[in-house]
Design a protein around this motif. Structure first.
Motif, PDB file in Angstrom:
ATOM      1  N   VAL A 102       0.839  -1.206   0.000  1.00  0.00           N
ATOM      2  CA  VAL A 102       0.000   0.000   0.000  1.00  0.00           C
ATOM      3  C   VAL A 102       0.868   1.249   0.000  1.00  0.00           C
ATOM      4  CG1 VAL A 102      -1.679   1.329   1.324  1.00  0.00           C
ATOM      5  CG2 VAL A 102      -1.946  -1.148   1.126  1.00  0.00           C
ATOM      6  N   PHE A 103       1.871   1.272   0.870  1.00  0.00           N
ATOM      7  CA  PHE A 103       2.695   2.463   1.071  1.00  0.00           C
ATOM      8  C   PHE A 103       3.504   2.812  -0.174  1.00  0.00           C
ATOM      9  CE2 PHE A 103       6.443   4.535   3.310  1.00  0.00           C
ATOM     10  CZ  PHE A 103       5.750   5.694   3.637  1.00  0.00           C
ATOM     11  N   GLY A 149      -6.849  -1.785   0.806  1.00  0.00           N
ATOM     12  CA  GLY A 149      -5.582  -2.292   1.318  1.00  0.00           C
ATOM     13  C   GLY A 149      -5.109  -1.544   2.543  1.00  0.00           C
ATOM     14  N   ALA A 150      -5.193  -0.212   2.488  1.00  0.00           N
ATOM     15  CA  ALA A 150      -4.735   0.605   3.613  1.00  0.00           C
ATOM     16  C   ALA A 150      -5.593   0.371   4.851  1.00  0.00           C
ATOM     17  CB  ALA A 150      -4.765   2.088   3.228  1.00  0.00           C
ATOM     18  N   LEU A 151      -6.905   0.345   4.686  1.00  0.00           N
ATOM     19  CA  LEU A 151      -7.795   0.169   5.833  1.00  0.00           C
ATOM     20  C   LEU A 151      -7.630  -1.219   6.450  1.00  0.00           C
ATOM     21  CD1 LEU A 151     -10.999   1.891   4.391  1.00  0.00           C
ATOM     22  CD2 LEU A 151      -9.272   2.865   5.920  1.00  0.00           C
ATOM     23  N   LEU A 172      -4.285   0.456  -9.918  1.00  0.00           N
ATOM     24  CA  LEU A 172      -3.363   0.290  -8.793  1.00  0.00           C
ATOM     25  C   LEU A 172      -3.781   1.167  -7.617  1.00  0.00           C
ATOM     26  CD1 LEU A 172      -0.796  -0.940  -7.638  1.00  0.00           C
ATOM     27  CD2 LEU A 172       0.526   0.852  -8.802  1.00  0.00           C
ATOM     28  N   GLY A 173      -4.143   2.422  -7.899  1.00  0.00           N
ATOM     29  CA  GLY A 173      -4.580   3.319  -6.836  1.00  0.00           C
ATOM     30  C   GLY A 173      -5.873   2.871  -6.186  1.00  0.00           C
ATOM     31  N   LEU A 197      -0.925   3.415  -2.684  1.00  0.00           N
ATOM     32  CA  LEU A 197      -1.158   4.786  -2.229  1.00  0.00           C
ATOM     33  C   LEU A 197      -0.350   5.781  -3.052  1.00  0.00           C
ATOM     34  CD1 LEU A 197      -2.659   6.525  -0.168  1.00  0.00           C
ATOM     35  CD2 LEU A 197      -0.732   6.241   1.385  1.00  0.00           C
ATOM     36  N   SER A 198       0.851   5.403  -3.433  1.00  0.00           N
ATOM     37  CA  SER A 198       1.676   6.285  -4.264  1.00  0.00           C
ATOM     38  C   SER A 198       1.019   6.530  -5.617  1.00  0.00           C
ATOM     39  CB  SER A 198       3.069   5.669  -4.460  1.00  0.00           C
ATOM     40  OG  SER A 198       3.752   5.592  -3.229  1.00  0.00           O
ATOM     41  N   ALA A 199       0.421   5.476  -6.199  1.00  0.00           N
ATOM     42  CA  ALA A 199      -0.282   5.640  -7.478  1.00  0.00           C
ATOM     43  C   ALA A 199      -1.473   6.578  -7.321  1.00  0.00           C
ATOM     44  CB  ALA A 199      -0.747   4.275  -7.990  1.00  0.00           C
TER      45      ALA A 199
END
Length: 309
Positions: free
Chosen positions: A39-40, A205-207, A198-199, A44-46
């Motif tokens: 994710v990081f 994914g983050a949650l 991807l984003g 999230l970067s995308a």
């Protein structure tokens, strides 16, 4: 208010699902670490690159907004710092507590949730607040901890801070996005679709990763965690709101967005810093757990207020 709560509930339900997976060991600590990395560094970067590449610097930068968020955050940082010194804490522990009091989970929770709930116009203010957290306060804590241990601010410390900023994928993604936007290069359709796919993995994914990480927490020092949670969920949005609405006259919608950002629970990257420097990691993880649990209600209240005010 019930409607707002029901809109925020799926986000926290994903955190709860991740917590269940981690608590039952369906998701191991190693699996959680690798999901967080994915994710990081990728999803999230995308998302951040795609957001910033479609914004102009004028849409991001707002001097009043910058001043209001910085003032409110610094004020609460000062309150937590004074409270730490009054309790006889050393500088590193005080700095970690102050970081808990003001650094919210903007990257993993705020960006995906607030941009969906508040609309695309919220992207600029959210990214500006995130940049302040990453550049100003992430640098400050390194200076305080390293400087107190070395007895001085050295050139090596400043070099490490600069390298840390350059290596942070969120900062890199935002910077590259604005460079792309500034050069007015259109994003080709295949690239845009790639970034969108991807984003799109960033939110779930983050949650899920937040929840799975919280499952590894063994709560301790609950009174301290309660105080830090109060600072983060009550004092931080209160003083950011005061600065935005009364001191600096920020546009009401943008003011609402940064108040919502300030109302987010303690960020997971504070725990990474605490663990890296060996400063009160259990205290930090407990504050993250408590603030995240309580924010299920408080974030809904704040978003409900700013969307109806």
């Amino acid at each position: 208010m019930l409607a707002i709560f029901l809109k925020t509930l799926p986000f926290f339900a994903l955190i709860g699902l991740g917590f269940w997976a981690g608590r039952t060991r369906f998701f191991s600590a190693e699996a959680t670490a690798y999901l967080t990395k994915f994710v990081f560094y990728f999803a999230l970067s995308a998302m951040l690159f795609r957001f910033s590449a479609n914004l102009s610097l004028a849409e991001l930068w707002d001097t009043r907004l910058f001043a209001a968020y910085l003032w409110g955050t610094a004020f609460v940082y000062g309150i937590a710092t004074i409270a730490g010194f009054l309790r006889g804490l050393d500088i590193p522990t005080t700095a970690i507590e102050a970081q808990c009091a003001v650094i919210g989970n903007t990257g993993f929770l705020g960006v995906p949730m607030l941009t969906l709930l508040l609309g695309p116009d919220a992207i600029g203010p959210v990214l500006l607040a995130l940049a302040i957290d990453l550049i100003v306060f992430s640098s400050l804590i390194v200076i305080l901890i390293t400087g107190s241990r070395d007895g001085q601010v050295s050139l090596r410390m400043l070099r490490n801070i600069a390298l840390g900023l350059v290596k942070n994928p969120m900062i890199v993604a935002i910077s590259l996005g604005f460079l792309w936007s500034g050069l007015q290069i259109p994003i080709p359709d295949p690239m845009n679709d790639f970034l969108a796919i991807l984003g799109g993995a960033a939110t779930p994914g983050a949650l899920f990763a937040i929840g799975a990480s919280l499952a590894l927490t063994a709560p301790d020092k609950l009174p301290v965690a309660g105080w830090l949670t109060f600072c983060k969920l009550v004092l931080h949005p209160l003083f950011v709101g005061f600065a935005a609405l009364f001191l600096f006259g920020v546009d009401p919608f943008k003011a609402g967005v940064i108040i919502a950002v300030a109302a987010l629970p303690v960020a997971g990257n504070v725990y990474m810093l605490a663990q890296h420097y060996g400063v009160a990691p259990v205290r930090v993880s407990t504050a993250i757990l408590v603030s995240t649990a309580i924010s299920i209600l408080t974030v809904s209240l704040v978003i409900g207020w700013i969307t109806t005010a």
